[in-house]
Enzyme design. Structure first.
Site, mmCIF file in Angstrom:
data_model
loop_
_atom_site.group_PDB
_atom_site.id
_atom_site.type_symbol
_atom_site.label_atom_id
_atom_site.label_comp_id
_atom_site.label_asym_id
_atom_site.label_seq_id
_atom_site.Cartn_x
_atom_site.Cartn_y
_atom_site.Cartn_z
ATOM 1 N N ASP A 21 0.788 -1.242 0.000
ATOM 2 C CA ASP A 21 0.000 0.000 0.000
ATOM 3 C C ASP A 21 0.817 1.287 0.000
ATOM 4 O OD1 ASP A 21 -2.048 -1.795 0.117
ATOM 5 O OD2 ASP A 21 -2.815 -1.167 2.065
ATOM 6 N N LYS A 27 -5.461 -5.793 -4.047
ATOM 7 C CA LYS A 27 -6.281 -6.267 -2.930
ATOM 8 C C LYS A 27 -7.399 -5.275 -2.648
ATOM 9 C CE LYS A 27 -3.512 -4.455 0.964
ATOM 10 N NZ LYS A 27 -4.495 -3.617 1.675
ATOM 11 N N CYS A 71 -2.877 -2.723 7.584
ATOM 12 C CA CYS A 71 -2.709 -3.646 6.460
ATOM 13 C C CYS A 71 -1.462 -4.510 6.578
ATOM 14 C CB CYS A 71 -2.699 -2.863 5.140
ATOM 15 S SG CYS A 71 -4.303 -2.107 4.772
#
Length: 214
Positions: A18, A115, A148
């Site tokens: 991310d 994702k 995450c």
């Protein structure tokens, strides 16, 4: 198991989670909402960049994970949990600038996983990819440490991977949250190391292999 065996290039993948504009850029969704420490997130770029360079030189697969959301992947439960100033937080909308990588980019031979939830294993082909590549260990970097990255670390351990969290290549929702995750991972889910130490192991093992093969 020794650290060298734990991180052996033949068995290990580097996963970058991310590192995207909406999380890391001052004009991204999180920066505009003022809900994260943008400088701390941006500080992850250099150690991750250095790790990717050594990983590629050592034959360690590099996997970029990018979060995206659209009408088909944004649930009511998700929206209720993600608000800013009482309104739904519009973040990493599929196809937007906010989903693009910040300060890093895949090179030929790297992998990209898309994702839609915190964990990079939920609803993706990451587990299949890792097993197909023969990976037994994962080295985790990126943001947010306590969301995450931790979710991915927990699932990786439950799937029987050796987990290493790189403490100076991650950033959390706060310094305290970051440190709490580091402590939790080190106690229950894997190892916590610095980027320079991971690089040194890969460099040493690669140099040793070159001598043997030479």
């Amino acid at each position: 198991m020794s650290t060298h065996a734990w991180l052996h290039p033949e068995d290990t993948a580097l996963i970058i989670i991310d590192m995207q504009n909406d999380f890391c850029h001052e004009n991204g969704a999180c920066g505009r909402a003022g809900i994260v420490d943008i400088p701390a997130f941006q500080a992850c770029v250099r150690p991750i960049h250095d790790l990717t360079g050594q990983a590629r030189a050592s034959g360690v697969p590099v996997i970029f994970v990018q979060m995206t959301l659209d009408a088909g992947t944004t649930s009511q439960a998700w929206e209720l949990q993600h608000t800013a100033n009482g309104n739904p937080l519009r973040i990493v909308e599929k196809g937007s600038w906010g989903t693009e990588l910040y300060g890093l980019e895949p090179k030929e031979g790297d992998y990209v996983v898309e994702k839609h939830r915190y964990s990079a294993f939920i609803g993706t082909n990451l587990d299949l990819m890792l097993r197909s590549l023969g990976c037994k260990s994962v080295v985790l970097t990126g943001v947010l440490t306590n969301v995450c990255v931790e979710s991915t670390a927990r699932d990786a351990f439950m799937l029987d991977y050796n987990v290493t969290l790189v403490e100076d290549a991650c950033a959390g929702s706060s310094a305290e949250a970051h440190e709490m995750t580091l402590s939790n991972i080190a106690q229950y889910f894997g190892k916590v190391m610095k980027a320079g130490d991971v690089k040194a192991v890969w460099s040493e093992l690669t140099a040793g292999a070159a001598v043997v093969n030479g």
